[in-house]
Design an enzyme around this catalytic site. Structure first.
Site, short mmCIF file in Angstrom:
data_model
loop_
_atom_site.label_atom_id
_atom_site.label_comp_id
_atom_site.label_asym_id
_atom_site.label_seq_id
_atom_site.Cartn_x
_atom_site.Cartn_y
_atom_site.Cartn_z
N GLU A 1 -38.91 18.48 27.59
CA GLU A 1 -38.21 19.64 28.16
C GLU A 1 -37.74 20.55 27.03
O GLU A 1 -36.59 21.00 27.00
CB GLU A 1 -37.01 19.18 29.00
CG GLU A 1 -37.37 18.21 30.10
CD GLU A 1 -36.21 17.83 31.01
OE1 GLU A 1 -35.14 18.47 30.94
OE2 GLU A 1 -36.37 16.86 31.78
N GLU B 1 -32.37 10.17 32.87
CA GLU B 1 -30.96 10.30 32.48
C GLU B 1 -30.06 9.18 33.03
O GLU B 1 -29.02 9.45 33.63
CB GLU B 1 -30.44 11.68 32.90
CG GLU B 1 -31.25 12.80 32.27
CD GLU B 1 -30.90 14.19 32.80
OE1 GLU B 1 -29.97 14.32 33.61
OE2 GLU B 1 -31.57 15.16 32.39
#
Ligand code: G3I
Length: 371
Positions: A265, A160
């Site tokens: 995810e 991220e």
């Protein structure tokens, strides 16, 4: 009863009878096809695990995980705060146990994650010198990646690092090390753990602007002669709004860079949300409408969820030469992070298995694609 009714109304009845031996003393639920076996010629099937699961506190849970998943990602214990709580103290015990669990049950481990702006150790708070940040960065990667060299399949080296518009996210690493820090993290990991696969991982990086930023980041790493093996699209999506076109375009564009593509995810949430993505710092205020399915998921939503999962797996199968892994962010609806984020204490239903590990309609749709 409900489960028998569902099965009778799908093509799965034949599949169950033809494809699965009844284990002696097994409950009906155990006779369903194994997810990992269903897709064994296509891609790995993973799940996120927390301590109770890999410590095998409940034998039935262990049996269930081992039956359906051949890859696992630690949901939290390899993040920097838990694994590196003090400057000179590392807590490797939980991660070592996870590695043992994987070895024992033939489950490959994806390390998550070395460099992330979130879940940083307390001693990093307020760190204001380039030298200190640099020292943390180098020691952390060297020590943690080095410890698991040869023991895990892969690392989410950086997690991220991007904003939604594709620019670099502001973080302690960007502030003190500059935007070269991403390439540098891959370089150091490669050195500390030469046999481990190295990935960049993010959410919403299937969206065009963020994808463009992600591609620029990857090209920069490659141009520096540093190895990157794959890109993870986290896949935190919302029912009825899964961006299929963007996902397909992303698989193609990332694969064109010579990278493995993986969905790292995956979950499809069903509850109201006023923003997209998985920024853990973002929260919502509870109101009367924010937790509508406490007593069960309405059939229309259940069917939409099943249709979304079916279309998603159809896409993954279409590109199985490029997609190497699909990891669900949790084992069942009872232990998903989405029960507590962005509002605490909600009842969410984002996975293929319900709170009792029973398969949902989405499960049957997904495995039926292989019949
Ligand atoms: O371990 C502490 C415990 O000691 C403390 O008493 C308790 C009090 O709240 O908190 C515990 O830590 C929590 C941790 O999960 C373990 O349960 C944190 O507060 C909580 O913020 C943390 O949430 C995790 C979140 O990342 C932040 O690290 C979620 O479980 C996890 O599912 C989520 O996973 C992230 C991926 O790593 C990256 N992509 C997005 C994804 C979803 O946010």
């Amino acid at each position: 009863m409900i489960q028998i009714k569902q099965i009778a109304t799908t093509r799965m009845a034949g599949l169950l009878l033809a494809g699965c031996a009844l284990l002696p003393g097994a409950t009906f639920g155990q006779t369903i096809p194994s997810l990992k076996d269903t897709f064994k010629n296509d891609f790995g099937i993973g799940t996120a695990l927390h301590n109770a699961q890999f410590e095998e506190r409940d034998p039935q849970t262990t049996q269930f995980i081992v039956r359906h998943f051949n890859m696992a990602t630690p949901e939290n214990i390899m993040k920097s705060a838990p694994i590196h709580p003090k400057w000179d103290t590392y807590n490797f015990e939980p991660a070592d146990r996870l590695v043992e669990f994987g070895k024992k049950h033939n489950i490959q481990i994806n390390g998550h994650t070395l460099i992330w702006h979130s879940q940083l150790p307390a001693f990093m708070r307020g760190m204001k010198s380039r030298d200190s940040v640099r020292t943390f960065f180098e020691d952390h990667i060297k020590t943690v990646a080095g410890r698991y060299e040869g023991k895990i399949l892969s690392w989410d080296v950086v997690n991220e690092a991007l904003n939604e518009d594709g620019t670099m996210r502001k973080s302690v690493f960007l502030d003190y090390l500059g935007d070269e820090y991403v390439t540098e993290a891959f370089r150091l990991t490669q050195k500390a753990s030469p046999t481990t696969e190295l990935y960049y991982n993010d959410y919403n990086n299937e969206k065009p602007a963020k994808r463009a930023g992600c591609i620029a980041l990857i090209k920069k790493i490659q141009a520096a002669g540093v190895r990157i093996d794959g890109v993870g699209i986290q896949g935190h999506w919302h029912v009825g709004r899964v961006p299929f076109k963007d996902i397909e375009e992303s698989i193609l564009q990332y694969a064109a860079l010579g990278l493995k593509v993986m969905f790292t995810e995956l979950d499809i949430e069903v509850l109201p949300r006023n923003f997209q993505g998985a920024e853990v710092g973002q929260r919502m205020t509870a109101n009367e409408q924010s937790n509508p399915y406490v007593n069960g998921l309405p059939d229309a939503v259940q069917q939409q969820l099943a249709a979304d999962y079916e279309a998603l797996f159809k896409l993954f199968l279409k590109h199985k030469d490029k997609v190497t892994r699909v990891t669900f962010w949790g084992v069942n609806d009872g232990n998903t992070w989405l029960n507590n984020w962005p509002i605490r204490g909600r009842t969410n239903y984002p996975l293929l298995f319900d709170r009792s590990n029973q398969p949902k309609p989405a499960f049957y749709k997904v495995v039926a694609l292989k019949q």
